[in-house]
Design a protein around this motif. Structure first.
Motif, mmCIF file in Angstrom:
data_model
loop_
_atom_site.group_PDB
_atom_site.id
_atom_site.type_symbol
_atom_site.label_atom_id
_atom_site.label_comp_id
_atom_site.label_asym_id
_atom_site.label_seq_id
_atom_site.Cartn_x
_atom_site.Cartn_y
_atom_site.Cartn_z
ATOM 1 N N TYR A 1 0.822 -1.205 0.000
ATOM 2 C CA TYR A 1 0.000 0.000 0.000
ATOM 3 C C TYR A 1 0.859 1.259 0.000
ATOM 4 O O TYR A 1 0.495 2.256 -0.618
ATOM 5 C CB TYR A 1 -0.960 0.014 1.189
ATOM 6 N N ARG A 2 1.996 1.237 0.685
ATOM 7 C CA ARG A 2 2.886 2.403 0.677
ATOM 8 C C ARG A 2 3.461 2.647 -0.716
ATOM 9 O O ARG A 2 3.550 3.788 -1.164
ATOM 10 C CB ARG A 2 4.013 2.214 1.683
ATOM 11 N N TYR B 1 0.717 4.087 -2.848
ATOM 12 C CA TYR B 1 0.487 5.483 -2.472
ATOM 13 C C TYR B 1 1.551 6.393 -3.081
ATOM 14 O O TYR B 1 1.237 7.446 -3.639
ATOM 15 C CB TYR B 1 0.459 5.613 -0.951
ATOM 16 N N LYS C 1 0.982 9.430 -5.775
ATOM 17 C CA LYS C 1 1.438 10.785 -5.470
ATOM 18 C C LYS C 1 2.434 11.270 -6.527
ATOM 19 O O LYS C 1 2.395 12.428 -6.939
ATOM 20 C CB LYS C 1 2.086 10.846 -4.086
ATOM 21 N N ILE D 1 -6.501 8.105 -3.081
ATOM 22 C CA ILE D 1 -5.452 8.584 -2.186
ATOM 23 C C ILE D 1 -5.912 8.482 -0.734
ATOM 24 O O ILE D 1 -5.185 7.958 0.118
ATOM 25 C CB ILE D 1 -5.056 10.029 -2.527
ATOM 26 N N SER D 2 -7.103 8.947 -0.448
ATOM 27 C CA SER D 2 -7.589 8.898 0.937
ATOM 28 C C SER D 2 -7.840 7.463 1.380
ATOM 29 O O SER D 2 -7.618 7.120 2.546
ATOM 30 C CB SER D 2 -8.838 9.751 1.113
ATOM 31 N N GLU D 3 -8.286 6.604 0.471
ATOM 32 C CA GLU D 3 -8.474 5.191 0.814
ATOM 33 C C GLU D 3 -7.140 4.539 1.166
ATOM 34 O O GLU D 3 -7.051 3.768 2.128
ATOM 35 C CB GLU D 3 -9.111 4.440 -0.354
ATOM 36 N N LEU D 4 -6.114 4.843 0.378
ATOM 37 C CA LEU D 4 -4.791 4.283 0.648
ATOM 38 C C LEU D 4 -4.263 4.770 1.996
ATOM 39 O O LEU D 4 -3.735 3.975 2.788
ATOM 40 C CB LEU D 4 -3.810 4.660 -0.468
ATOM 41 N N LYS D 5 -4.399 6.067 2.259
ATOM 42 C CA LYS D 5 -3.924 6.617 3.525
ATOM 43 C C LYS D 5 -4.649 5.992 4.707
ATOM 44 O O LYS D 5 -4.035 5.650 5.727
ATOM 45 C CB LYS D 5 -4.100 8.134 3.536
ATOM 46 N N ARG D 6 -5.954 5.804 4.570
ATOM 47 C CA ARG D 6 -6.753 5.208 5.637
ATOM 48 C C ARG D 6 -6.342 3.759 5.893
ATOM 49 O O ARG D 6 -6.220 3.327 7.045
ATOM 50 C CB ARG D 6 -8.230 5.281 5.267
ATOM 51 N N ILE E 1 -3.434 2.356 5.182
ATOM 52 C CA ILE E 1 -2.092 2.361 5.778
ATOM 53 C C ILE E 1 -2.197 2.662 7.269
ATOM 54 O O ILE E 1 -1.547 1.998 8.093
ATOM 55 C CB ILE E 1 -1.186 3.389 5.066
ATOM 56 N N ALA E 2 -3.027 3.618 7.637
ATOM 57 C CA ALA E 2 -3.207 3.961 9.049
ATOM 58 C C ALA E 2 -3.797 2.792 9.829
ATOM 59 O O ALA E 2 -3.381 2.517 10.964
ATOM 60 C CB ALA E 2 -4.100 5.189 9.177
#
Length: 67
Positions: free
Chosen positions: A23-24, A27, A31, A46-51, A53-54
């Protein structure tokens, strides 16, 4: 694409680490594509990937604390 918490908890530690790397990388690719002036098909990606990863990092931290 999006992983739920219950699905993440079912994975082994090694599987979570590989998914986190995956996922990183994805992402970073998205980007880089945007910063070079390109566009992506799904702006919400982008927001799905960040979520996701979190979520993976949260479960990883929880497991480290429970050891």
């Amino acid at each position: 694409m999006v992983m739920k918490i219950k699905d993440i908890r079912k994975l082994t530690s090694e599987q979570r680490k590989s998914r986190l790397d995956q996922y990183r990388r994805e992402y970073m690719n998205v980007k880089a594509q945007l910063s070079s002036g390109g566009s992506i098909d799904d702006p919400g990606k982008i927001s799905e990937l960040k979520r996701t990863i979190a979520r993976l990092l949260t479960i990883q931290k929880e497991e480290e604390q429970n050891k």
